[in-house]
Design an enzyme around this catalytic site. Structure first.
Site, short mmCIF file in Angstrom:
data_model
loop_
_atom_site.label_atom_id
_atom_site.label_comp_id
_atom_site.label_asym_id
_atom_site.label_seq_id
_atom_site.Cartn_x
_atom_site.Cartn_y
_atom_site.Cartn_z
N THR A 168 0.85 -1.19 0.00
CA THR A 168 0.00 0.00 0.00
C THR A 168 0.89 1.24 0.00
OG1 THR A 168 -1.92 -1.01 1.07
CG2 THR A 168 -1.67 1.37 1.32
N PHE A 195 1.04 5.10 0.91
CA PHE A 195 0.43 6.16 1.71
C PHE A 195 1.02 7.51 1.30
CE2 PHE A 195 0.15 2.34 4.23
CZ PHE A 195 -1.06 2.42 4.91
#
Length: 287
Positions: free
Chosen positions: A175, A177
């Protein structure tokens, strides 16, 4: 940048992946849990927090759609990014056996990233607000038929037992961010080796081949565009906004020329941030 609260806001409960990202990147700051992305944005905008850690895309689940709408509408700025490998643990109440499980609770993206174990066991996936919130729910309900998919940290926080480790469908589950701030802060290039990312949104003019013409400058100037996404705004199919990431700094001559061409063919261009790329970006790029 002077800190006023020493808090960094994130969406979810303590123990969520966003919480872990906050602790990893800013170990001296206090994570501030927020129920929704809107709440995290509001906490930053109101001064309740100094920064916000927001997931923007995942290698398996794709973009976090809410953010592409919220970020351009806010006056916040991207000042950094963090790439985090995502590992999900299947957790249950202490002593629960696998054949007791009927439902698995987690964030919608987590369920999408762990489809194989859910399908192979015939369980029902149930969407929760966030991964750690799902673990908290299982602990509070005390229902032996419920399991959660959450980071390891959540099991310790909520007294759950990890039944199976690392149940995500792919090891290449990462992921990305972005770190948001109220203040604009463009990183300065220290050397040619610096991997600098610039993120911007734009709306092209209503003329034939506008997008092709608007982006032509990036190709002719040798700029690597790592992301280009479109989405409708204002509930109209004709009103399209584009989100883009490029490698380079607006002060670099090639980038400056490309942005000039983009502005000529666009109604609006807004740079959301210019920041150092995370080291994992280069390794993923080279792979």
């Amino acid at each position: 940048m002077v800190s006023k609260t020493n808090r960094i806001a994130f969406q979810g409960d303590f123990g969520a992946n966003s919480d872990m990202a906050c602790r990893d990147m800013f170990p001296d700051m206090e994570p501030l849990p927020c129920p929704t992305f809107e709440d995290a944005f509001t906490a930053l905008e109101s001064g309740e927090a100094d920064l916000a850690m927001i997931p923007i895309e995942n290698t398996l689940a794709g973009r976090v759609a809410d953010i592409h709408h919220l970020l351009p509408e806010s006056r916040l700025h991207i000042i950094g990014e963090y790439f985090m490998p995502i590992r999900f643990q299947l957790m249950v109440l202490p002593g629960v056996a696998r054949d007791e499980i009927r439902t698995v609770h987690s964030h919608i993206h987590a369920l999408g990233q762990c489809r194989k174990i859910i399908r192979s066991n015939g369980w029902k996936g149930v969407v929760a607000g966030d991964t750690a919130g799902a673990a908290k729910l299982v602990a509070e309900r005390g229902d032996r038929s419920m399991a959660a998919l959450a980071p390891r940290l959540a099991a310790g926080l909520y007294g759950l037992e990890i039944m199976q480790e690392n149940v995500e469908d792919s090891e290449s589950n990462v992921t990305r961010f972005v770190v948001l701030s109220r203040d604009e802060h463009w990183v300065k290039r220290q050397s040619e080796a610096d991997l600098i990312v610039t993120t911007f949104v734009f709306n092209v003019r209503n003329i034939p081949a506008a997008l092709y013409k608007a982006l032509g400058g990036f190709a002719t100037n040798g700029i690597n565009m790592t992301k280009l996404e479109s989405y409708q705004i204002g509930g109209k199919f004709v009103a399209t906004q584009f989100y883009a990431d490029i490698e380079g700094h607006p002060d670099d001559a090639p980038v400056r020329r490309a942005l000039e061409e983009l502005r000529f063919f666009s109604e609006k261009v807004r740079i959301l941030g210019t920041y150092l790329g995370h080291p994992m970006r280069r390794s993923l790029h080279d792979a």
